[in-house]
Design a protein around this motif. Structure first.
Motif, PDB file in Angstrom:
ATOM      1  N   GLY A  90       0.835  -1.195   0.000  1.00 30.57           N
ATOM      2  CA  GLY A  90       0.000   0.000   0.000  1.00 30.57           C
ATOM      3  C   GLY A  90       0.869   1.244   0.000  1.00 30.57           C
ATOM      4  N   PHE A  91       0.233   2.369  -0.203  1.00 32.62           N
ATOM      5  CA  PHE A  91       0.980   3.629  -0.177  1.00 32.62           C
ATOM      6  C   PHE A  91       0.030   4.763   0.157  1.00 32.62           C
ATOM      7  N   ALA A  92       0.607   5.893   0.554  1.00 28.12           N
ATOM      8  CA  ALA A  92      -0.172   7.081   0.886  1.00 28.12           C
ATOM      9  C   ALA A  92       0.207   8.198  -0.080  1.00 28.12           C
ATOM     10  N   MET A  93      -0.739   8.600  -0.903  1.00 28.23           N
ATOM     11  CA  MET A  93      -0.489   9.645  -1.887  1.00 28.23           C
ATOM     12  C   MET A  93      -1.187  10.925  -1.436  1.00 28.23           C
ATOM     13  N   PRO A  94      -0.417  11.932  -1.033  1.00 33.14           N
ATOM     14  CA  PRO A  94      -1.044  13.177  -0.595  1.00 33.14           C
ATOM     15  C   PRO A  94      -1.740  13.878  -1.745  1.00 33.14           C
ATOM     16  N   GLY A  95      -2.750  14.604  -1.415  1.00 29.86           N
ATOM     17  CA  GLY A  95      -3.472  15.355  -2.431  1.00 29.86           C
ATOM     18  C   GLY A  95      -4.811  15.819  -1.888  1.00 29.86           C
ATOM     19  N   LEU A  96      -5.152  17.052  -2.130  1.00 29.98           N
ATOM     20  CA  LEU A  96      -6.451  17.558  -1.735  1.00 29.98           C
ATOM     21  C   LEU A  96      -7.525  16.892  -2.592  1.00 29.98           C
ATOM     22  N   LEU A  97      -8.638  16.592  -1.999  1.00 26.10           N
ATOM     23  CA  LEU A  97      -9.630  15.747  -2.650  1.00 26.10           C
ATOM     24  C   LEU A  97     -10.133  16.317  -3.976  1.00 26.10           C
ATOM     25  N   GLU A  98     -10.447  17.577  -4.005  1.00 26.41           N
ATOM     26  CA  GLU A  98     -10.968  18.141  -5.249  1.00 26.41           C
ATOM     27  C   GLU A  98      -9.895  18.186  -6.324  1.00 26.41           C
ATOM     28  N   GLU A  99      -8.654  18.483  -5.926  1.00 28.76           N
ATOM     29  CA  GLU A  99      -7.570  18.533  -6.905  1.00 28.76           C
ATOM     30  C   GLU A  99      -7.227  17.141  -7.430  1.00 28.76           C
TER      31      GLU A  99
END
Length: 297
Positions: A90-99
């Motif tokens: 698994g991994f964690a990809m940062p990012g604002l939801l709308e973007e």
């Protein structure tokens, strides 16, 4: 004579929790089938154990199901069975939801949720045939702490959502496979010092000017996290040793009942307790409204 130890298949063993779990399992004398998308990332693992104790196989959890099933059949043939499946990849990809949008959410779920479903579905027939097995799912305390822009973690809404989904999958699975003497363990770790700690770049989606300030704060928090080495950062070696204890019923787990959820880390415990208090508070304040929905007559 059959080896008395257990056979573990672990996904995502190139680094992080997966790599530490391989070490912990081998130290207990069990056998491991270590998997990763590329065998090149597992070359150094092959020196950690005898060939009779450790095998490395390629397995990309985002592959189509038929390919994954074939890989799992190959893995079963190595030692004759799989006693413990650990869905760790698994991994964690940062990012604002709308973007990040729909594409960002799909990319996060393809590995963190559907990867678990694909691999588990391929392994379960082998466990059912033997009426024995343990399925471990590495989730996250983020499932209970999804208001991440207001915390120290940054914008990980899609990651938190994928972990909440896989938790629900694990809860249902536990009930469905219990008649076959198959157990499920959902591991919910907090923040631990691993090589890939929040290392993924933000999702390369469209940038929305209205989020500039929040995005800058988020990126700054990730930079701070990557620089931390002590304090409230957990030791991944200790975490994986606890997982092995629980699966094997050893150490501090020897006298305890099987937990559906295994929360690891003081920060995870604190966050989950706060979540429970929040929900309880809402129910107490809004209980009258909640109950005022019965059919009349």
């Amino acid at each position: 004579m059959e080896h008395e130890g257990q056979v573990w298949l672990i996904t995502g063993t190139s680094s992080g929790f997966g790599r530490r779990l391989v070490d912990a399992v081998l130290e207990r004398g069990d056998r491991v089938i270590a998997t990763a998308r590329s065998l090149d990332k597992l070359k150094d693992l092959e020196t950690k154990g005898e060939s009779s104790q450790l095998r490395c196989l390629p397995l990309d959890v985002t592959s189509d199901y038929d390919e994954i099933k074939s890989r799992i059949d190959d893995a079963v043939a190595v030692f004759g069975r799989i006693d413990v499946l650990v869905n760790n990849a698994g991994f964690a990809m940062p990012g604002l939801l709308e973007e990040a949008g729909v594409d960002g959410a799909m990319q996060q779920f393809d590995t963190n949720y559907f990867g678990v479903v694909r691999v588990t579905t391929a392994v379960l027939p082998h466990m059912r045939e033997r009426a024995s097995g343990t399925v471990v799912i590495v989730g996250s305390r983020s499932a209970w702490k999804a208001n991440i822009p207001d915390s120290h973690g940054g914008a990980l809404g899609n990651y938190a959502a994928s972990k909440a989904a896989v938790h629900a999958y694990g809860e249902t699975l536990a009930a469905e496979v219990a008649p076959f003497s198959i157990k499920v363990l959902i591991v919910a770790p907090g923040l631990f010092r691993t090589e890939g700690i929040h290392a993924a770049p933000p999702y390369p989606g469209r940038l929305i000017a209205a989020y500039n300030s929040l995005r800058d704060v988020m990126l700054g928090r990730f930079a701070t996290l990557r620089a931390r080495t002590r304090g409230d950062i957990g030791d991944p070696r200790k975490a994986m040793s606890v997982v092995v204890d629980v699966v094997k019923g050893q150490g501090n787990a020897k006298t305890k009942k099987w937990p559906l959820f295994l929360v690891i880390g003081e920060d995870a415990e604190e966050d989950i307790r706060k979540y429970g208090e929040t929900i309880t508070g809402i129910m107490e304040e809004w209980g009258e409204v909640t109950r005022d929905t019965r059919m009349e007559g």
